[in-house]
Structure formats: structure tokens, C-alpha cells
Design a protein around this motif. Structure first.
Motif, PDB file in Angstrom:
ATOM      1  N   SER A  55       0.834  -1.212   0.000  1.00 57.44           N
ATOM      2  CA  SER A  55       0.000   0.000   0.000  1.00 57.44           C
ATOM      3  C   SER A  55       0.868   1.262   0.000  1.00 57.44           C
ATOM      4  O   SER A  55       0.506   2.265  -0.616  1.00 57.44           O
ATOM      5  N   LEU A  56       2.018   1.218   0.664  1.00 57.97           N
ATOM      6  CA  LEU A  56       2.937   2.357   0.654  1.00 57.97           C
ATOM      7  C   LEU A  56       3.518   2.544  -0.752  1.00 57.97           C
ATOM      8  O   LEU A  56       3.534   3.655  -1.284  1.00 57.97           O
ATOM      9  N   LEU A  57       3.954   1.474  -1.361  1.00 57.69           N
ATOM     10  CA  LEU A  57       4.525   1.556  -2.702  1.00 57.69           C
ATOM     11  C   LEU A  57       3.502   2.061  -3.708  1.00 57.69           C
ATOM     12  O   LEU A  57       3.856   2.796  -4.637  1.00 57.69           O
ATOM     13  N   ASP A  58       2.242   1.711  -3.518  1.00 54.10           N
ATOM     14  CA  ASP A  58       1.181   2.186  -4.412  1.00 54.10           C
ATOM     15  C   ASP A  58       0.986   3.696  -4.328  1.00 54.10           C
ATOM     16  O   ASP A  58       0.461   4.304  -5.256  1.00 54.10           O
ATOM     17  N   ARG A  59       1.405   4.308  -3.215  1.00 50.83           N
ATOM     18  CA  ARG A  59       1.238   5.754  -3.033  1.00 50.83           C
ATOM     19  C   ARG A  59       2.316   6.575  -3.731  1.00 50.83           C
ATOM     20  O   ARG A  59       2.192   7.794  -3.849  1.00 50.83           O
ATOM     21  N   ILE A  60       3.365   5.931  -4.212  1.00 52.79           N
ATOM     22  CA  ILE A  60       4.439   6.659  -4.894  1.00 52.79           C
ATOM     23  C   ILE A  60       3.933   7.087  -6.273  1.00 52.79           C
ATOM     24  O   ILE A  60       3.477   6.250  -7.052  1.00 52.79           O
ATOM     25  N   PRO A  61       3.978   8.376  -6.577  1.00 55.78           N
ATOM     26  CA  PRO A  61       3.539   8.826  -7.904  1.00 55.78           C
ATOM     27  C   PRO A  61       4.339   8.127  -9.003  1.00 55.78           C
ATOM     28  O   PRO A  61       5.537   7.855  -8.850  1.00 55.78           O
ATOM     29  N   ALA A  62       3.692   7.825 -10.102  1.00 52.85           N
ATOM     30  CA  ALA A  62       4.336   7.093 -11.195  1.00 52.85           C
ATOM     31  C   ALA A  62       5.645   7.742 -11.634  1.00 52.85           C
ATOM     32  O   ALA A  62       6.631   7.057 -11.889  1.00 52.85           O
ATOM     33  N   ALA A  63       5.676   9.064 -11.705  1.00 52.39           N
ATOM     34  CA  ALA A  63       6.884   9.764 -12.167  1.00 52.39           C
ATOM     35  C   ALA A  63       8.061   9.598 -11.213  1.00 52.39           C
ATOM     36  O   ALA A  63       9.216   9.760 -11.611  1.00 52.39           O
ATOM     37  N   ALA A  64       7.800   9.270  -9.943  1.00 49.33           N
ATOM     38  CA  ALA A  64       8.865   9.154  -8.953  1.00 49.33           C
ATOM     39  C   ALA A  64       9.324   7.714  -8.732  1.00 49.33           C
ATOM     40  O   ALA A  64      10.325   7.485  -8.057  1.00 49.33           O
ATOM     41  N   ARG A  65       8.615   6.757  -9.311  1.00 51.35           N
ATOM     42  CA  ARG A  65       8.993   5.350  -9.108  1.00 51.35           C
ATOM     43  C   ARG A  65      10.360   5.084  -9.716  1.00 51.35           C
ATOM     44  O   ARG A  65      10.654   5.512 -10.820  1.00 51.35           O
ATOM     45  N   HIS A  66      11.204   4.411  -8.940  1.00 51.26           N
ATOM     46  CA  HIS A  66      12.578   4.081  -9.344  1.00 51.26           C
ATOM     47  C   HIS A  66      13.422   5.345  -9.531  1.00 51.26           C
ATOM     48  O   HIS A  66      14.438   5.314 -10.213  1.00 51.26           O
ATOM     49  N   THR A  67      12.970   6.459  -8.956  1.00 49.58           N
ATOM     50  CA  THR A  67      13.687   7.723  -9.083  1.00 49.58           C
ATOM     51  C   THR A  67      13.996   8.340  -7.723  1.00 49.58           C
ATOM     52  O   THR A  67      15.053   8.897  -7.522  1.00 49.58           O
ATOM     53  N   ALA A  68      13.029   8.250  -6.792  1.00 53.29           N
ATOM     54  CA  ALA A  68      13.183   8.855  -5.470  1.00 53.29           C
ATOM     55  C   ALA A  68      12.773   7.850  -4.401  1.00 53.29           C
ATOM     56  O   ALA A  68      11.774   7.145  -4.561  1.00 53.29           O
ATOM     57  N   CYS A  69      13.551   7.775  -3.337  1.00 57.70           N
ATOM     58  CA  CYS A  69      13.291   6.822  -2.251  1.00 57.70           C
ATOM     59  C   CYS A  69      12.286   7.377  -1.242  1.00 57.70           C
ATOM     60  O   CYS A  69      12.281   8.562  -0.942  1.00 57.70           O
ATOM     61  N   VAL A  70      11.492   6.479  -0.697  1.00 52.18           N
ATOM     62  CA  VAL A  70      10.578   6.815   0.390  1.00 52.18           C
ATOM     63  C   VAL A  70      11.416   6.982   1.656  1.00 52.18           C
ATOM     64  O   VAL A  70      12.414   6.285   1.848  1.00 52.18           O
ATOM     65  N   CYS A  71      11.032   7.903   2.529  1.00 52.45           N
ATOM     66  CA  CYS A  71      11.795   8.132   3.764  1.00 52.45           C
ATOM     67  C   CYS A  71      11.428   7.114   4.842  1.00 52.45           C
ATOM     68  O   CYS A  71      10.384   6.458   4.785  1.00 52.45           O
ATOM     69  N   ALA A  72      12.284   7.001   5.841  1.00 49.11           N
ATOM     70  CA  ALA A  72      12.088   6.041   6.936  1.00 49.11           C
ATOM     71  C   ALA A  72      10.815   6.355   7.721  1.00 49.11           C
ATOM     72  O   ALA A  72      10.131   5.431   8.190  1.00 49.11           O
ATOM     73  N   ALA A  73      10.445   7.625   7.856  1.00 49.17           N
ATOM     74  CA  ALA A  73       9.227   7.979   8.605  1.00 49.17           C
ATOM     75  C   ALA A  73       7.993   7.450   7.893  1.00 49.17           C
ATOM     76  O   ALA A  73       7.073   6.934   8.541  1.00 49.17           O
ATOM     77  N   CYS A  74       7.941   7.552   6.575  1.00 49.94           N
ATOM     78  CA  CYS A  74       6.786   7.041   5.832  1.00 49.94           C
ATOM     79  C   CYS A  74       6.743   5.515   5.893  1.00 49.94           C
ATOM     80  O   CYS A  74       5.672   4.922   5.989  1.00 49.94           O
ATOM     81  N   VAL A  75       7.913   4.870   5.844  1.00 56.00           N
ATOM     82  CA  VAL A  75       7.960   3.409   5.959  1.00 56.00           C
ATOM     83  C   VAL A  75       7.465   2.990   7.339  1.00 56.00           C
ATOM     84  O   VAL A  75       6.641   2.070   7.462  1.00 56.00           O
ATOM     85  N   ALA A  76       7.908   3.682   8.397  1.00 52.50           N
ATOM     86  CA  ALA A  76       7.500   3.347   9.753  1.00 52.50           C
ATOM     87  C   ALA A  76       5.998   3.561   9.967  1.00 52.50           C
ATOM     88  O   ALA A  76       5.349   2.822  10.709  1.00 52.50           O
ATOM     89  N   ALA A  77       5.429   4.568   9.298  1.00 52.76           N
ATOM     90  CA  ALA A  77       4.013   4.869   9.446  1.00 52.76           C
ATOM     91  C   ALA A  77       3.133   3.909   8.653  1.00 52.76           C
ATOM     92  O   ALA A  77       1.917   3.899   8.842  1.00 52.76           O
ATOM     93  N   ASN A  78       3.744   3.116   7.779  1.00 57.94           N
ATOM     94  CA  ASN A  78       3.004   2.164   6.940  1.00 57.94           C
ATOM     95  C   ASN A  78       3.696   0.818   6.989  1.00 57.94           C
ATOM     96  O   ASN A  78       4.301   0.377   6.006  1.00 57.94           O
ATOM     97  N   PRO A  79       3.619   0.114   8.126  1.00 54.68           N
ATOM     98  CA  PRO A  79       4.362  -1.151   8.260  1.00 54.68           C
ATOM     99  C   PRO A  79       3.936  -2.202   7.243  1.00 54.68           C
ATOM    100  O   PRO A  79       2.778  -2.249   6.841  1.00 54.68           O
ATOM    101  N   ALA A  80       4.912  -3.002   6.838  1.00 51.74           N
ATOM    102  CA  ALA A  80       4.647  -4.065   5.851  1.00 51.74           C
ATOM    103  C   ALA A  80       3.885  -5.210   6.479  1.00 51.74           C
ATOM    104  O   ALA A  80       3.886  -5.439   7.633  1.00 51.74           O
TER     105      ALA A  80
END
Length: 80
Positions: A55-80
């Protein structure tokens, strides 16, 4: 005869910035990006051992995929 009304010009979305999280816009502390920018060898990035929820990966805008990394705070707020 009436002229058609011109559609307002919409600017394209800004290009993704590799050093910023594409979800929240905060710095993502990506070691791989720091190494690319500075040329200085970095230790392995924190993200190499992180788990990213679909669900976190789905929130990454298409233009940013494989271009910009998600931050640790967003990963922590959306546990796998």
C-alpha cells in the motif's frame, strides 16, 4: 459566432527530486543518492533492510517510481 473558451494552461507536475521522499516531501536520507551526488562511498542505505508495504509503494507517484526513495518515517508509518 462565439469563440471557444481557452482551457487554462496547467503546468506539468514538478520532476521528482531523488533526495526527497515522493510521499511526504521530506529528505529521505538515501545513502545511494548521497553517494551519487557527492562521489563519496557510503555505507549500505537503511532501505536495503527495510520492508515496504504494497500500500505504501502504491502511493508513490508514477513519475517518482525508481527515481526517489521513500523516507524512513513514511515506511515506519506504513508497516509491511
Amino acid at each position: 459566432m462565439d469563440r471557444p473558451t481557452a482551457m487554462p494552461h496547467q503546468a506539468p507536475p514538478p520532476a521528482p527530486q531523488p533526495g526527497l521522499c515522493p510521499i511526504c516531501g521530506q529528505p529521505n536520507a538515501c545513502a545511494m543518492e548521497a553517494e551519487r551526488v557527492t562521489g563519496v562511498k557510503q555505507p549500505p542505505c537503511w532501505c536495503t533492510t527495510a520492508s515496504f508495504s504494497p500500500s505504501l509503494l502504491d502511493r508513490i507517484p508514477a513519475a517518482a517510481r525508481h527515481t526517489a526513495c521513500v523516507c524512513a518515517a513514511c515506511v515506519a508509518a506504513n508497516p509491511a
